[in-house]
Scaffold this motif. Sequence first.
Motif, PDB file in Angstrom:
ATOM      1  N   HIS A   1      -7.470   3.088   2.737  1.00  9.89           N
ATOM      2  CA  HIS A   1      -6.851   1.940   2.076  1.00  9.89           C
ATOM      3  C   HIS A   1      -7.367   0.608   2.606  1.00  9.89           C
ATOM      4  O   HIS A   1      -7.066  -0.440   2.015  1.00  9.89           O
ATOM      5  CB  HIS A   1      -5.326   2.021   2.225  1.00  9.89           C
TER       6      HIS A   1
ATOM      7  N   ARG B   1      -6.365  -1.091  -4.136  1.00 14.72           N
ATOM      8  CA  ARG B   1      -7.190  -0.479  -3.098  1.00 14.72           C
ATOM      9  C   ARG B   1      -7.775   0.848  -3.598  1.00 14.72           C
ATOM     10  O   ARG B   1      -7.353   1.386  -4.625  1.00 14.72           O
ATOM     11  CB  ARG B   1      -6.342  -0.210  -1.851  1.00 14.72           C
TER      12      ARG B   1
ATOM     13  N   VAL C   1      -7.765   4.595  -3.723  1.00 17.19           N
ATOM     14  CA  VAL C   1      -6.702   5.584  -3.599  1.00 17.19           C
ATOM     15  C   VAL C   1      -7.332   6.973  -3.693  1.00 17.19           C
ATOM     16  O   VAL C   1      -8.056   7.260  -4.644  1.00 17.19           O
ATOM     17  CB  VAL C   1      -5.648   5.394  -4.714  1.00 17.19           C
TER      18      VAL C   1
ATOM     19  N   PRO D   1      -1.945   1.493  -2.852  1.00 17.90           N
ATOM     20  CA  PRO D   1      -2.129   2.461  -1.766  1.00 17.90           C
ATOM     21  C   PRO D   1      -0.872   3.265  -1.434  1.00 17.90           C
ATOM     22  O   PRO D   1      -0.975   4.388  -0.927  1.00 17.90           O
ATOM     23  CB  PRO D   1      -2.562   1.584  -0.587  1.00 17.90           C
TER      24      PRO D   1
END
Length: 372
Positions: free
Chosen positions: A152, A211, A213, A245
């Motif tokens: 992340h 982010r 994932v 995330p």
Amino acid sequence: MNPSQTGHAGLETIAEVDPDALLGWLDEIGIHPTGTVSAARVGTGQSNLTYLLSDEDGRRWVLRRPPLGHLLASAHDVAREAKILNALADTDVPVPKVYGVCTDENVSPVPLVVMEHVDAVVLDNLPAAEAIDIDTRRHITESMVDTLAKIHAVDIDEVGLSDLASHSPYAQRQLKRWGTQWEKSKTRELPALDALTRRLAASIPEQHETRLVHGDFHIRNVMIDPETGDVRAALDWELATLGDPLADIGSTLAYWPSSDEPARSAAPVELLDGFPSRDEIGAAYIARTGRDPKALEYWHALGLWKVAIICEGVVRRAMDNPSNRAAAGVPTVQMVDMLIEKATEVADRAGLAEPDSSAPGSDIAPGVRPVS
């Protein structure tokens, strides 16, 4: 290798792959096996099929291919998975090296990926986990949380993954994608799942960041150093995307059983002494990253919902083509029902609203209403 050698019989165990053509392609990408080459299906994964290739000198490589039969759109894309692994090669995230992606239909009708064999263990069976001492078991989970935090923290622009997926709100995308998957792969009607889907759509928390994932992060998708408990490699990136995330740790919690629940797998190693509880794992991730613990409850419920839909898809694929069955067997519809029951309990605890089913608005996905 001499084409007449019996080693080719081993390679023929790779579904739909021409053994001679595969050996030729391996040579082109710089892999030169010695003597007879064997291939064996490994792992308990129920999606992409994984094979261990071995030569007479004891060298090993891993080959991945999509499952057999009809595939849903965008599912099981091993070439995309390889792109992600290549992008992460120079980051802190532990991943295996990719040697090549084969798209030659003379070798296989579907893409193949060959990557390095990591010298570590996957805790997909009780003997492997029982051989590890209690203190090391606890460190395994600490390393898993640390690995997830590293995933992340990846700068998606820097590694070239900013175009991996949409940057639009993640929960809505997940509800639409998996709601559609359910409609295409379900084996029966399940009103409890439909009701939970509506609640999840009506209670989406605000997303503060986008982010990388992983999408399927659990103990059977990491390779562990049995001496230290460190994660040596994070595996199975086929569900990786860009999004919130907290969804990842929510999925991890969804896969992690507690002693008063039915097991999520045939080998519930997470229940052995030394492994922490599900609540401890969630707290450790929040402490490590500083993210919102309240939103984590939502993502835990959605994670259970998603895992239930994935399990239903596995049941459907095994019904359609028994060759897709892993050695550990396949989930059952009873397991799917149990996961939805547990997800509903988590949703109740998190206070997720039960929307008015007559409220106006178009569906996000079959049976899913938009956020009001």
